[in-house]
Design a protein around this motif. Structure first.
Motif, PDB file in Angstrom:
ATOM      1  N   PRO A 323       0.807  -1.223   0.000  1.00 16.93           N
ATOM      2  CA  PRO A 323       0.000   0.000   0.000  1.00 16.93           C
ATOM      3  C   PRO A 323       0.840   1.273   0.000  1.00 16.93           C
ATOM      4  O   PRO A 323       0.451   2.274  -0.612  1.00 16.93           O
ATOM      5  CB  PRO A 323      -0.829  -0.120   1.288  1.00 16.93           C
ATOM      6  N   ARG A 324       1.997   1.240   0.654  1.00 15.26           N
ATOM      7  CA  ARG A 324       2.853   2.434   0.653  1.00 15.26           C
ATOM      8  C   ARG A 324       3.374   2.727  -0.750  1.00 15.26           C
ATOM      9  O   ARG A 324       3.422   3.879  -1.190  1.00 15.26           O
ATOM     10  CB  ARG A 324       4.020   2.234   1.620  1.00 15.26           C
ATOM     11  N   THR A 325       3.762   1.678  -1.474  1.00 17.63           N
ATOM     12  CA  THR A 325       4.226   1.853  -2.848  1.00 17.63           C
ATOM     13  C   THR A 325       3.101   2.375  -3.724  1.00 17.63           C
ATOM     14  O   THR A 325       3.302   3.248  -4.580  1.00 17.63           O
ATOM     15  CB  THR A 325       4.742   0.518  -3.416  1.00 17.63           C
ATOM     16  N   GLN A 326       1.903   1.864  -3.522  1.00 14.89           N
ATOM     17  CA  GLN A 326       0.785   2.290  -4.359  1.00 14.89           C
ATOM     18  C   GLN A 326       0.396   3.741  -4.110  1.00 14.89           C
ATOM     19  O   GLN A 326      -0.008   4.448  -5.036  1.00 14.89           O
ATOM     20  CB  GLN A 326      -0.398   1.348  -4.132  1.00 14.89           C
ATOM     21  N   LEU A 327       0.544   4.201  -2.882  1.00 16.64           N
ATOM     22  CA  LEU A 327       0.312   5.622  -2.620  1.00 16.64           C
ATOM     23  C   LEU A 327       1.373   6.480  -3.298  1.00 16.64           C
ATOM     24  O   LEU A 327       1.088   7.578  -3.795  1.00 16.64           O
ATOM     25  CB  LEU A 327       0.295   5.880  -1.110  1.00 16.64           C
ATOM     26  N   THR A 328       2.601   5.992  -3.313  1.00 15.93           N
ATOM     27  CA  THR A 328       3.657   6.717  -4.015  1.00 15.93           C
ATOM     28  C   THR A 328       3.362   6.778  -5.506  1.00 15.93           C
ATOM     29  O   THR A 328       3.564   7.814  -6.148  1.00 15.93           O
ATOM     30  CB  THR A 328       5.014   6.041  -3.777  1.00 15.93           C
ATOM     31  N   TRP A 329       2.864   5.684  -6.075  1.00 18.85           N
ATOM     32  CA  TRP A 329       2.522   5.661  -7.496  1.00 18.85           C
ATOM     33  C   TRP A 329       1.382   6.635  -7.797  1.00 18.85           C
ATOM     34  O   TRP A 329       1.384   7.305  -8.834  1.00 18.85           O
ATOM     35  CB  TRP A 329       2.132   4.236  -7.891  1.00 18.85           C
ATOM     36  N   TYR A 330       0.434   6.746  -6.901  1.00 23.52           N
ATOM     37  CA  TYR A 330      -0.645   7.727  -7.078  1.00 23.52           C
ATOM     38  C   TYR A 330      -0.072   9.136  -7.108  1.00 23.52           C
ATOM     39  O   TYR A 330      -0.461   9.959  -7.942  1.00 23.52           O
ATOM     40  CB  TYR A 330      -1.659   7.577  -5.946  1.00 23.52           C
ATOM     41  N   ARG A 331       0.892   9.409  -6.235  1.00 17.73           N
ATOM     42  CA  ARG A 331       1.507  10.740  -6.232  1.00 17.73           C
ATOM     43  C   ARG A 331       2.306  10.981  -7.506  1.00 17.73           C
ATOM     44  O   ARG A 331       2.235  12.058  -8.105  1.00 17.73           O
ATOM     45  CB  ARG A 331       2.434  10.885  -5.015  1.00 17.73           C
ATOM     46  N   LEU A 332       3.031   9.972  -7.950  1.00 15.57           N
ATOM     47  CA  LEU A 332       3.885  10.135  -9.114  1.00 15.57           C
ATOM     48  C   LEU A 332       3.109  10.187 -10.421  1.00 15.57           C
ATOM     49  O   LEU A 332       3.428  10.982 -11.312  1.00 15.57           O
ATOM     50  CB  LEU A 332       4.883   8.968  -9.197  1.00 15.57           C
ATOM     51  N   ASP A 333       2.111   9.318 -10.561  1.00 18.33           N
ATOM     52  CA  ASP A 333       1.499   9.119 -11.866  1.00 18.33           C
ATOM     53  C   ASP A 333      -0.012   9.333 -11.892  1.00 18.33           C
ATOM     54  O   ASP A 333      -0.630   9.221 -12.948  1.00 18.33           O
ATOM     55  CB  ASP A 333       1.810   7.700 -12.352  1.00 18.33           C
ATOM     56  N   GLY A 334      -0.619   9.624 -10.740  1.00 14.35           N
ATOM     57  CA  GLY A 334      -2.037   9.931 -10.721  1.00 14.35           C
ATOM     58  C   GLY A 334      -2.946   8.732 -10.848  1.00 14.35           C
ATOM     59  O   GLY A 334      -4.157   8.893 -11.006  1.00 14.35           O
TER      60      GLY A 334
END
Length: 412
Positions: A323-334
């Protein structure tokens, strides 16, 4: 295809980034390397996402960006040759075809042992479960979730006296006509001629379905015909561009096409291409005359069955499902998370866009689960509509051809 950096996702996002950095071991180059196919036009954000993974594990990641319009050919060639990447992203509309090809590693309980993030309970409920399976065996896991919302240029609409986003498709059509009156080269709306989901969404909006009570495709309904009249009517109004090579991002950024329905990834593309437009555009729920139901979509990740580094590939999948990686992906790529807890953080975010995405996800459904939507049923749908609006084919004749080609196709 993608880019906006939505506002940071509540305090947990900052904490997540710190935790990811803290758990990364200092270390130099990679001892071995995985090849990953990511769908889209750029691999830059994904390479940034996996850098902590490489630092921690010593496993390098060579990311290859595959444009969505080339994905079918690339995957078909890989399946035929038996030579694919170690890990690949699979759009849900293609997942059943790839799953049934036998090319992917089975992700059974024994294989996933020790990879806690890959268990089913980690992921958002409602994503089409059958898409990640072949013969009842899981061969892929959710990566991102997706839905469609209305994007609109607040400044362009306001200049024509439109102060609120349209809530129904009748309003969309009327506003698009008004916006197209701005002058030569101006339009009011953009219809992606490659997007088979849009006419389905329009059908849902009219209160209809394209799957009958027997679980078979059935386009021959009053609601679908209303959707066709809407779709073709906007071309007849000259409110949408007929150019098959029209770029949706540049059209939106320039204001030439100030409204369209698309996914969260478009927000990233807009912000990346034109950060100066911040505050001059917004999103709203998908329009609807009877319902405002939109698309539930996303992508899965799978491991190529003949990979030389099964352990490394599974470790990467586990990292990406964190989940932490997926939140980072949301920040990076929307792109919206598929991990349940990460999506929960997005829902609690103060970001107005995140609230719209979350609300739309509550009223969204997947495309029919036909064996090959993109290559058969969805293609027939688009070929029919494009024939009507681009080549002047007779509407009724073209629709009869669509019904004959698709009605009765199993969709469950």
């Amino acid at each position: 295809m993608r880019r906006l950096r939505p506002a940071p996702v509540a305090p947990i996002l900052a904490v997540s980034l710190i935790m990811l950095a803290a758990c990364s071991e200092s270390g130099g180059g990679a001892d071995r390397e995985l090849t990953v196919w990511i769908m889209g036009d750029s691999s830059a954000h994904f390479q940034e996402l996996v850098r902590p993974f490489t630092d921690r594990t010593g496993i390098g990641v060579d990311t290859v960006a595959i444009p969505w319009d080339s994905a079918d050919q690339k995957l078909t060639t890989a399946v035929a040759s038996g030579r694919g990447p170690d890990v690949l992203q699979i759009g849900l509309s293609k997942a059943r075809v790839i799953a049934g090809s036998g090319a992917l590693l089975e992700l059974d309980e024994e294989t996933l042992k020790g990879h806690a993030n890959l268990t089913a309970r980690n992921f958002l409920g409602g994503l089409p479960a059958a898409d990640g399976k072949a013969g009842g065996k899981a061969v892929s896991v959710p990566w991102v979730s997706d839905t469609r919302v209305l994007f609109y240029r607040t400044d362009v609409l306001a200049a024509k006296g439109i102060t609120r986003p349209p809530e129904t498709w009748d309003q969309v059509r009327a506003d698009a006509r008004l916006l197209a009156s701005r002058g030569a080269g101006a339009f009011g709306y953009f219809i992606p001629q490659w997007d088979s989901a849009l006419p389905v969404i329009m059908t849902w909006a009219m209160g209809g379905h394209i799957v009958n009570a027997d679980g078979e495709i059935a386009f021959d309904t009053p609601a679908f015909r209303k959707a066709v009249d809407l779709y073709t009517g906007m071309y007849a109004d000259r409110s949408v561009p007929a150019d098959t090579d029209f770029d949706q991002v540049q059209g939106f950024v320039s204001g030439v096409t100030p409204m369209l329905v698309s996914g969260p990834y478009l927000a990233g593309a807009i912000a990346s291409a034109a950060p100066e437009l911040a505050g001059k555009w917004a999103i709203a729920l998908t329009p609807g005359d009877v319902t405002r139901t939109s698309l539930l979509a996303g992508s899965n990740l799978g491991v190529w069955g003949t990979t030389d580094d099964r352990d490394g590939a599974l470790r990467l999948l586990d990292y990406l499902a964190d989940p932490r990686t997926q939140l980072t992906w949301y920040r990076l790529d929307g792109q919206l998370p598929a991990a349940r807890s990460a999506l929960g953080e997005v829902r609690r975010s103060p970001d107005p866009a995140a609230k719209v995405y979350s609300k739309q996800l509550d009223d969204a459904r997947p495309l029919p689960q036909v064996p090959n939507w993109d290559g058969e049923t969805g293609k027939a749908l688009l070929d029919t509509l494009n024939a009507i609006v681009l080549t002047g084919a007779n509407r009724d004749t073209a629709l009869r051809g669509l019904y004959a080609a698709t009605d009765g196709t199993p969709a469950r």
